[in-house]
Design a protein around this motif. Structure first.
Motif, mmCIF file in Angstrom:
data_model
loop_
_atom_site.group_PDB
_atom_site.id
_atom_site.type_symbol
_atom_site.label_atom_id
_atom_site.label_comp_id
_atom_site.label_asym_id
_atom_site.label_seq_id
_atom_site.Cartn_x
_atom_site.Cartn_y
_atom_site.Cartn_z
ATOM 1 N N LEU A 133 12.498 0.483 8.295
ATOM 2 C CA LEU A 133 12.227 0.049 9.630
ATOM 3 C C LEU A 133 12.263 -1.299 9.306
ATOM 4 O O LEU A 133 12.543 -2.107 10.744
ATOM 5 N N ALA A 134 11.957 -2.317 8.602
ATOM 6 C CA ALA A 134 11.906 -3.257 7.929
ATOM 7 C C ALA A 134 13.258 -4.713 8.190
ATOM 8 O O ALA A 134 13.315 -5.319 8.771
ATOM 9 N N ALA A 135 14.482 -3.160 7.611
ATOM 10 C CA ALA A 135 15.393 -3.540 7.779
ATOM 11 C C ALA A 135 16.401 -4.161 9.341
ATOM 12 O O ALA A 135 16.820 -4.571 9.261
ATOM 13 N N ALA A 168 8.641 5.528 1.486
ATOM 14 C CA ALA A 168 9.358 4.307 1.061
ATOM 15 C C ALA A 168 9.681 3.678 1.669
ATOM 16 O O ALA A 168 10.161 2.929 2.183
ATOM 17 N N GLU A 169 10.780 5.077 1.907
ATOM 18 C CA GLU A 169 12.224 4.964 2.822
ATOM 19 C C GLU A 169 11.842 4.544 3.959
ATOM 20 O O GLU A 169 13.112 2.957 4.361
ATOM 21 N N LEU A 170 11.586 5.558 4.824
ATOM 22 C CA LEU A 170 11.280 4.976 5.937
ATOM 23 C C LEU A 170 10.778 3.479 6.306
ATOM 24 O O LEU A 170 11.616 2.867 7.051
ATOM 25 N N ASP A 209 8.327 6.964 14.626
ATOM 26 C CA ASP A 209 8.274 8.097 14.542
ATOM 27 C C ASP A 209 7.355 8.800 13.162
ATOM 28 O O ASP A 209 7.011 10.077 12.595
ATOM 29 N N LEU A 210 8.796 8.774 12.820
ATOM 30 C CA LEU A 210 9.316 9.164 11.406
ATOM 31 C C LEU A 210 8.813 8.960 10.608
ATOM 32 O O LEU A 210 8.290 10.010 9.951
ATOM 33 N N LEU A 211 7.955 7.642 10.717
ATOM 34 C CA LEU A 211 7.018 7.144 9.251
ATOM 35 C C LEU A 211 5.958 7.820 9.293
ATOM 36 O O LEU A 211 5.273 8.193 9.010
ATOM 37 N N VAL A 212 5.022 7.652 10.674
ATOM 38 C CA VAL A 212 3.632 8.187 11.325
ATOM 39 C C VAL A 212 3.395 9.611 10.488
ATOM 40 O O VAL A 212 2.705 10.021 9.977
ATOM 41 N N ALA A 213 4.493 10.572 11.109
ATOM 42 C CA ALA A 213 5.148 11.701 10.612
ATOM 43 C C ALA A 213 5.270 11.654 9.166
ATOM 44 O O ALA A 213 4.535 12.880 8.583
ATOM 45 N N ALA A 214 6.038 10.967 8.068
ATOM 46 C CA ALA A 214 5.936 10.928 7.200
ATOM 47 C C ALA A 214 4.097 10.329 6.339
ATOM 48 O O ALA A 214 4.335 10.931 5.368
ATOM 49 N N GLN A 215 3.757 9.550 7.002
ATOM 50 C CA GLN A 215 2.364 8.807 6.195
ATOM 51 C C GLN A 215 0.777 10.114 6.855
ATOM 52 O O GLN A 215 0.214 9.990 5.487
ATOM 53 N N ALA A 256 15.951 -1.065 19.499
ATOM 54 C CA ALA A 256 14.413 -0.541 20.163
ATOM 55 C C ALA A 256 14.612 0.669 19.791
ATOM 56 O O ALA A 256 13.344 1.615 19.295
ATOM 57 N N ARG A 257 15.660 1.993 20.175
ATOM 58 C CA ARG A 257 15.449 3.127 20.081
ATOM 59 C C ARG A 257 15.445 3.067 18.332
ATOM 60 O O ARG A 257 14.239 4.283 18.455
ATOM 61 N N ASP A 258 16.054 2.955 18.092
ATOM 62 C CA ASP A 258 15.953 3.165 16.512
ATOM 63 C C ASP A 258 14.501 2.590 15.904
ATOM 64 O O ASP A 258 13.891 3.353 14.906
ATOM 65 N N LEU A 259 14.461 1.861 16.321
ATOM 66 C CA LEU A 259 12.822 1.602 15.463
ATOM 67 C C LEU A 259 11.375 1.848 16.298
ATOM 68 O O LEU A 259 10.738 2.366 15.906
ATOM 69 N N ALA A 260 11.985 2.475 17.613
ATOM 70 C CA ALA A 260 10.802 3.761 18.183
ATOM 71 C C ALA A 260 11.072 5.290 16.886
ATOM 72 O O ALA A 260 9.955 5.656 16.454
ATOM 73 N N GLN A 261 12.042 5.967 17.074
ATOM 74 C CA GLN A 261 12.320 6.576 15.659
ATOM 75 C C GLN A 261 11.877 6.965 14.523
ATOM 76 O O GLN A 261 11.541 7.598 14.376
ATOM 77 N N LEU A 262 11.819 5.053 13.802
ATOM 78 C CA LEU A 262 11.728 5.631 12.828
ATOM 79 C C LEU A 262 10.594 5.236 12.811
ATOM 80 O O LEU A 262 9.727 5.579 11.354
#
Length: 247
Positions: free
Chosen positions: A139-141, A133-135, A49-55, A41-47
């Motif tokens: 996130l899916a993994a 794409a990386e994030l 946030d990073l994905l939103v920033a990248a998008q 859950a912590r990893d998903l939340a962080q990812l």
């Protein structure tokens, strides 16, 4: 309080079942999947946030690229128009010709600078797209791993819940055969004594507090009637006598 020795022995059965229920509750709450899911859950939340920033970065650079390309097109169009005027021979004044040539050269420099801006923005956009794409893949993994852990937790929990239900039914049946006043005292003591309200006297030792009775305490227990409900002088739990009490 008095209770038949057989009733007191059944109280030990109730206690054993209560201990089993406590163990099952602990096992349920201590499943390793709980900690695994919290980490996911912590990893998903962080990812996320990073994905939103990248998008957001990709979206911003896309708009920036569109604006830069429009600027290039405007300069190119103006330069082409000036070049057409120059080539048409319509401008005959030497001064006007010089100014027109100077403007065409300036526009060429401006176009080159803007094209460099476009290339820079394109590189940044491609980098942002790669990050997205990386994030997205990461996130899916992690989500897949979290789903697998949740499935394992649910399976383990279901098995424990089934066992808990079985033990509770058995506990209810045994408790129903214990006199109400004795069971009430037991329940009160169990709340006060970390889940243990009755303990066996084994080899002169209370199995509740694990302390050995002194000679005076032993003599008091020996002198008590068989149906007397005795209490440990140390922990105050109900002390149940058996053939192995060492009296």
């Amino acid at each position: 309080m008095n209770a038949a020795p057989a009733d007191q022995l059944r109280l030990l059965d109730v206690q054993a079942l209560d201990v089993r229920l406590s163990q099952l509750d602990h096992r349920r709450s201590a499943l390793p999947e709980h900690a695994e899911l919290e980490a996911h859950a912590r990893d998903l939340a962080q990812l996320r946030d990073l994905l939103v920033a990248a998008q957001t970065e990709e979206s911003d650079t896309a708009r920036e690229q569109t604006k830069a390309e429009q600027d290039v097109d405007q300069v190119r169009t103006r330069a082409a128009r000036d070049q057409q005027r120059l080539d048409s021979g319509a401008v005959t004044s030497p001064k006007d010709l010089e100014n027109l040539q100077r403007e065409i050269a300036s526009l060429a420099r401006r176009q080159s600078d803007l094209e460099d801006v476009v290339l820079d923005v394109m590189e940044r956009r491609e980098s942002a797209q790669g990050r997205v794409a990386e994030l997205t893949e990461r996130l899916a993994a992690v989500q897949a791993a979290s789903d697998q852990a949740a499935a394992r937790r649910d399976e383990a929990t279901a098995g424990i819940d089934t066992e808990i239900a079985d033990v509770r039914r058995e506990r209810e049946a045994v408790a129903a055969s214990v006199p109400a006043d004795l069971l009430k005292l037991y329940e009160k003591l169990r709340e006060q004594q970390d889940g243990v309200g009755a303990a066996r006297l084994y080899q002169r030792r209370c199995e509740g507090c694990q302390l050995e009775l002194n000679i005076t305490e032993l003599n008091d227990v020996r002198a008590a009637a068989p149906d007397a409900v005795v209490r440990c002088e140390n922990c105050r739990r109900i002390l149940v006598r058996t053939a192995e009490s060492g009296l």
